[in-house]
Design a protein around this motif. Structure first.
Motif, PDB file in Angstrom:
ATOM      1  N   TRP A  52       0.936  -1.118   0.206  1.00 36.59           N
ATOM      2  CA  TRP A  52      -0.185  -0.131   0.092  1.00 36.59           C
ATOM      3  C   TRP A  52       1.031   1.319   0.146  1.00 36.59           C
ATOM      4  O   TRP A  52       0.557   1.926  -0.888  1.00 36.59           O
ATOM      5  CB  TRP A  52      -0.939   0.088   1.289  1.00 36.59           C
ATOM      6  CG  TRP A  52      -1.729   1.429   1.350  1.00 36.59           C
ATOM      7  CD1 TRP A  52      -1.399   2.236   2.114  1.00 36.59           C
ATOM      8  CD2 TRP A  52      -2.558   1.862   0.512  1.00 36.59           C
ATOM      9  NE1 TRP A  52      -2.046   3.544   2.083  1.00 36.59           N
ATOM     10  CE2 TRP A  52      -2.917   3.108   1.034  1.00 36.59           C
ATOM     11  CE3 TRP A  52      -3.207   1.491  -0.792  1.00 36.59           C
ATOM     12  CZ2 TRP A  52      -3.784   4.082   0.146  1.00 36.59           C
ATOM     13  CZ3 TRP A  52      -4.273   2.267  -1.222  1.00 36.59           C
ATOM     14  CH2 TRP A  52      -4.409   3.638  -0.616  1.00 36.59           C
ATOM     15  N   SER A  53       2.015   1.374   0.705  1.00 42.38           N
ATOM     16  CA  SER A  53       2.799   2.393   0.858  1.00 42.38           C
ATOM     17  C   SER A  53       3.529   2.890  -0.490  1.00 42.38           C
ATOM     18  O   SER A  53       3.631   3.958  -0.846  1.00 42.38           O
ATOM     19  CB  SER A  53       3.786   2.430   2.027  1.00 42.38           C
ATOM     20  OG  SER A  53       3.184   2.074   3.176  1.00 42.38           O
ATOM     21  N   GLY A  56      -0.105   2.909  -3.384  1.00 47.57           N
ATOM     22  CA  GLY A  56      -1.330   3.787  -2.944  1.00 47.57           C
ATOM     23  C   GLY A  56      -1.552   4.861  -3.766  1.00 47.57           C
ATOM     24  O   GLY A  56      -2.831   5.354  -3.851  1.00 47.57           O
ATOM     25  N   SER A  57      -0.701   5.320  -4.303  1.00 43.17           N
ATOM     26  CA  SER A  57      -0.747   6.844  -5.167  1.00 43.17           C
ATOM     27  C   SER A  57      -0.656   6.445  -6.591  1.00 43.17           C
ATOM     28  O   SER A  57      -0.602   7.193  -7.515  1.00 43.17           O
ATOM     29  CB  SER A  57       0.256   7.755  -4.754  1.00 43.17           C
ATOM     30  OG  SER A  57       1.597   7.393  -5.047  1.00 43.17           O
ATOM     31  N   ALA A  61      -4.631   2.015  -7.301  1.00 38.54           N
ATOM     32  CA  ALA A  61      -5.204   2.203  -6.172  1.00 38.54           C
ATOM     33  C   ALA A  61      -6.508   2.990  -6.451  1.00 38.54           C
ATOM     34  O   ALA A  61      -6.608   3.625  -7.403  1.00 38.54           O
ATOM     35  CB  ALA A  61      -4.417   3.352  -5.429  1.00 38.54           C
ATOM     36  N   GLY A  63     -10.627   3.529  -4.436  1.00 38.83           N
ATOM     37  CA  GLY A  63     -11.472   3.280  -3.597  1.00 38.83           C
ATOM     38  C   GLY A  63     -10.713   2.847  -1.991  1.00 38.83           C
ATOM     39  O   GLY A  63     -11.488   1.959  -1.322  1.00 38.83           O
ATOM     40  N   GLY A  64      -9.616   3.311  -1.894  1.00 40.39           N
ATOM     41  CA  GLY A  64      -8.766   2.828  -0.568  1.00 40.39           C
ATOM     42  C   GLY A  64      -8.245   1.593  -0.539  1.00 40.39           C
ATOM     43  O   GLY A  64      -7.625   1.364   0.309  1.00 40.39           O
ATOM     44  N   ALA A  65      -8.081   0.888  -1.780  1.00 40.47           N
ATOM     45  CA  ALA A  65      -7.472  -0.374  -1.720  1.00 40.47           C
ATOM     46  C   ALA A  65      -6.481  -0.147  -2.941  1.00 40.47           C
ATOM     47  O   ALA A  65      -6.713   0.464  -4.049  1.00 40.47           O
ATOM     48  CB  ALA A  65      -8.525  -1.357  -2.007  1.00 40.47           C
ATOM     49  N   ASN A 115      -7.391  -7.735  -3.472  1.00 46.15           N
ATOM     50  CA  ASN A 115      -6.917  -6.572  -2.678  1.00 46.15           C
ATOM     51  C   ASN A 115      -5.496  -6.738  -2.115  1.00 46.15           C
ATOM     52  O   ASN A 115      -5.522  -7.635  -1.288  1.00 46.15           O
ATOM     53  CB  ASN A 115      -8.007  -6.211  -1.850  1.00 46.15           C
ATOM     54  CG  ASN A 115      -7.912  -5.021  -0.760  1.00 46.15           C
ATOM     55  OD1 ASN A 115      -6.716  -4.603  -0.486  1.00 46.15           O
ATOM     56  ND2 ASN A 115      -8.962  -4.569   0.029  1.00 46.15           N
ATOM     57  N   GLY A 117      -4.182  -5.234   0.215  1.00 44.19           N
ATOM     58  CA  GLY A 117      -4.064  -4.420   1.394  1.00 44.19           C
ATOM     59  C   GLY A 117      -3.376  -5.402   2.603  1.00 44.19           C
ATOM     60  O   GLY A 117      -3.791  -6.415   2.786  1.00 44.19           O
TER      61      GLY A 117
END
Length: 125
Positions: A52-53, A56-57, A61, A63-65, A115, A117
């Protein structure tokens, strides 16, 4: 006085250039259903990196996933070894110079976006 300053400057330059260079690898994760992909550079020092780190951008990425179905090693050393683990710390797969592509869901007949995450990646040389 000028010679002392010159000596100090040359010693500083030597110490900066003597810093160890950590090799890196680049991994692209892709959502093969949407066509989105994201790339990130991972240090090849064995440190555990949170997906994610790193991603994530990027375009995977949403919807928060971070959602992807495959991973590909795109920039690497001849002896690069990158291990991808899921949120339960179970090895999903390994990317190397000989094995540069990974289907994340583990089934060869489909590419199901997952996902990511809590997933991690670590690379060594």
């Amino acid at each position: 006085m000028k010679s002392i300053a010159a000596l100090a400057l040359s010693l500083l330059a030597t110490s900066i250039s003597a810093s160890p260079v950590i090799p890196t690898a680049t991994i692209a994760f892709a959502n093969d259903q949407s066509g989105a992909q994201g790339s990130a550079t991972i240090p090849e020092d064995g440190s555990v990196q949170n997906i994610w780190s790193l991603y994530g951008s990027t375009k995977i990425a949403a919807g928060g996933a971070v959602v992807a179905s495959s991973a590909q090693l795109t920039s690497f050393q001849a002896n690069t070894n990158c291990v991808i683990k899921n949120a339960n710390w179970v090895v999903v797969g390994t990317l190397t110079a000989e094995h540069t592509y990974l289907d994340l869901d583990g089934t060869s007949n489909s590419l199901v976006p997952l996902n990511l995450g809590g997933w991690t990646v670590s690379c060594t040389v």
